[in-house]
Design a protein around this motif. Structure first.
Motif, PDB file in Angstrom:
ATOM      1  N   THR A  59      70.124  17.124  13.613  1.00  0.00           N
ATOM      2  CA  THR A  59      68.996  17.944  13.170  1.00  0.00           C
ATOM      3  C   THR A  59      68.303  18.642  14.332  1.00  0.00           C
ATOM      4  O   THR A  59      67.562  19.585  14.125  1.00  0.00           O
ATOM      5  CB  THR A  59      67.944  17.092  12.440  1.00  0.00           C
ATOM      6  OG1 THR A  59      67.384  16.166  13.378  1.00  0.00           O
ATOM      7  CG2 THR A  59      68.537  16.356  11.259  1.00  0.00           C
ATOM      8  N   ARG A  61      66.103  17.022  16.074  1.00  0.00           N
ATOM      9  CA  ARG A  61      64.877  16.233  16.251  1.00  0.00           C
ATOM     10  C   ARG A  61      65.285  14.856  16.750  1.00  0.00           C
ATOM     11  O   ARG A  61      66.046  14.148  16.089  1.00  0.00           O
ATOM     12  CB  ARG A  61      64.124  16.099  14.942  1.00  0.00           C
ATOM     13  CG  ARG A  61      63.588  17.410  14.473  1.00  0.00           C
ATOM     14  CD  ARG A  61      62.733  17.213  13.275  1.00  0.00           C
ATOM     15  NE  ARG A  61      62.087  18.469  12.955  1.00  0.00           N
ATOM     16  CZ  ARG A  61      61.357  18.661  11.899  1.00  0.00           C
ATOM     17  NH1 ARG A  61      61.157  17.675  11.055  1.00  0.00           N
ATOM     18  NH2 ARG A  61      60.804  19.831  11.676  1.00  0.00           N
ATOM     19  N   THR A  64      64.835  11.719  14.450  1.00  0.00           N
ATOM     20  CA  THR A  64      65.711  11.782  13.280  1.00  0.00           C
ATOM     21  C   THR A  64      67.153  11.516  13.674  1.00  0.00           C
ATOM     22  O   THR A  64      67.863  10.750  13.023  1.00  0.00           O
ATOM     23  CB  THR A  64      65.612  13.159  12.593  1.00  0.00           C
ATOM     24  OG1 THR A  64      64.257  13.384  12.224  1.00  0.00           O
ATOM     25  CG2 THR A  64      66.474  13.233  11.365  1.00  0.00           C
ATOM     26  N   ASP A  90      61.562  15.475  21.672  1.00  0.00           N
ATOM     27  CA  ASP A  90      61.063  14.865  20.441  1.00  0.00           C
ATOM     28  C   ASP A  90      59.545  14.950  20.401  1.00  0.00           C
ATOM     29  O   ASP A  90      58.863  14.591  21.334  1.00  0.00           O
ATOM     30  CB  ASP A  90      61.515  13.407  20.389  1.00  0.00           C
ATOM     31  CG  ASP A  90      61.272  12.769  19.042  1.00  0.00           C
ATOM     32  OD1 ASP A  90      61.021  13.520  18.081  1.00  0.00           O
ATOM     33  OD2 ASP A  90      61.352  11.539  18.957  1.00  0.00           O
ATOM     34  N   ASP A  92      56.738  13.649  17.826  1.00  0.00           N
ATOM     35  CA  ASP A  92      56.433  12.934  16.588  1.00  0.00           C
ATOM     36  C   ASP A  92      55.358  13.608  15.761  1.00  0.00           C
ATOM     37  O   ASP A  92      55.286  13.451  14.563  1.00  0.00           O
ATOM     38  CB  ASP A  92      56.025  11.498  16.885  1.00  0.00           C
ATOM     39  CG  ASP A  92      57.226  10.655  17.308  1.00  0.00           C
ATOM     40  OD1 ASP A  92      57.006   9.670  18.019  1.00  0.00           O
ATOM     41  OD2 ASP A  92      58.352  10.994  16.927  1.00  0.00           O
ATOM     42  N   ASP A  95      57.219  16.006  13.443  1.00  0.00           N
ATOM     43  CA  ASP A  95      58.377  15.545  12.684  1.00  0.00           C
ATOM     44  C   ASP A  95      58.041  15.534  11.205  1.00  0.00           C
ATOM     45  O   ASP A  95      57.107  14.879  10.775  1.00  0.00           O
ATOM     46  CB  ASP A  95      58.784  14.130  13.118  1.00  0.00           C
ATOM     47  CG  ASP A  95      59.839  14.160  14.194  1.00  0.00           C
ATOM     48  OD1 ASP A  95      60.191  15.277  14.629  1.00  0.00           O
ATOM     49  OD2 ASP A  95      60.303  13.084  14.594  1.00  0.00           O
ATOM     50  N   ASP A  97      60.569  14.858   8.925  1.00  0.00           N
ATOM     51  CA  ASP A  97      61.820  14.392   8.376  1.00  0.00           C
ATOM     52  C   ASP A  97      61.519  13.157   7.609  1.00  0.00           C
ATOM     53  O   ASP A  97      62.026  12.686   6.794  1.00  0.00           O
ATOM     54  CB  ASP A  97      62.882  14.126   9.424  1.00  0.00           C
ATOM     55  CG  ASP A  97      62.332  13.539  10.702  1.00  0.00           C
ATOM     56  OD1 ASP A  97      63.077  12.854  11.377  1.00  0.00           O
ATOM     57  OD2 ASP A  97      61.194  13.771  11.053  1.00  0.00           O
TER      58      ASP A  97
END
Length: 97
Positions: A59, A61, A64, A90, A92, A95, A97
């Motif tokens: 992805t 990320r 993820t 990354d 958070d 995110d 996801d």
């Protein structure tokens, strides 16, 4: 016309009251509702790609992708790393996801 559809939006009570008082026959539409179900991306990858291709789904990320890798390692009987390093890209806070 035999039928007319009114798309007045919300807060249109006065329009419907006026039509009712004027003798217009009104029929409500059926009521519908929905809900959202969220699944972890690794589960979606397994369902969509299976055990063969699911582990290679990326992805972009970090959290993820790490979770996906760990999930499939566990599915295949492998031990995931104890403290996986966080991807420097990354974030958070973003995110979804």
């Amino acid at each position: 016309a035999d039928a007319v559809v009114l798309a007045t939006g919300h807060s249109a009570r006065d329009i419907y009251e006026h039509l009712h008082e004027s003798g217009v026959k009104l029929e409500p539409k059926g009521f519908a509702t929905g809900f959202r179900v969220e699944h972890p991306q690794c589960l979606i990858n397994k369902i969509q790609y299976g055990n063969e291709w699911g582990p290679s789904a990326v992805t972009g990320r970090g959290s993820t992708d790490t979770a996906n890798t760990n999930f499939f390692q566990h599915e295949n009987g492998e031990e995931p790393p104890n403290n996986p390093k966080k991807n420097k890209d990354d974030n958070d806070d973003n995110d979804n996801d």
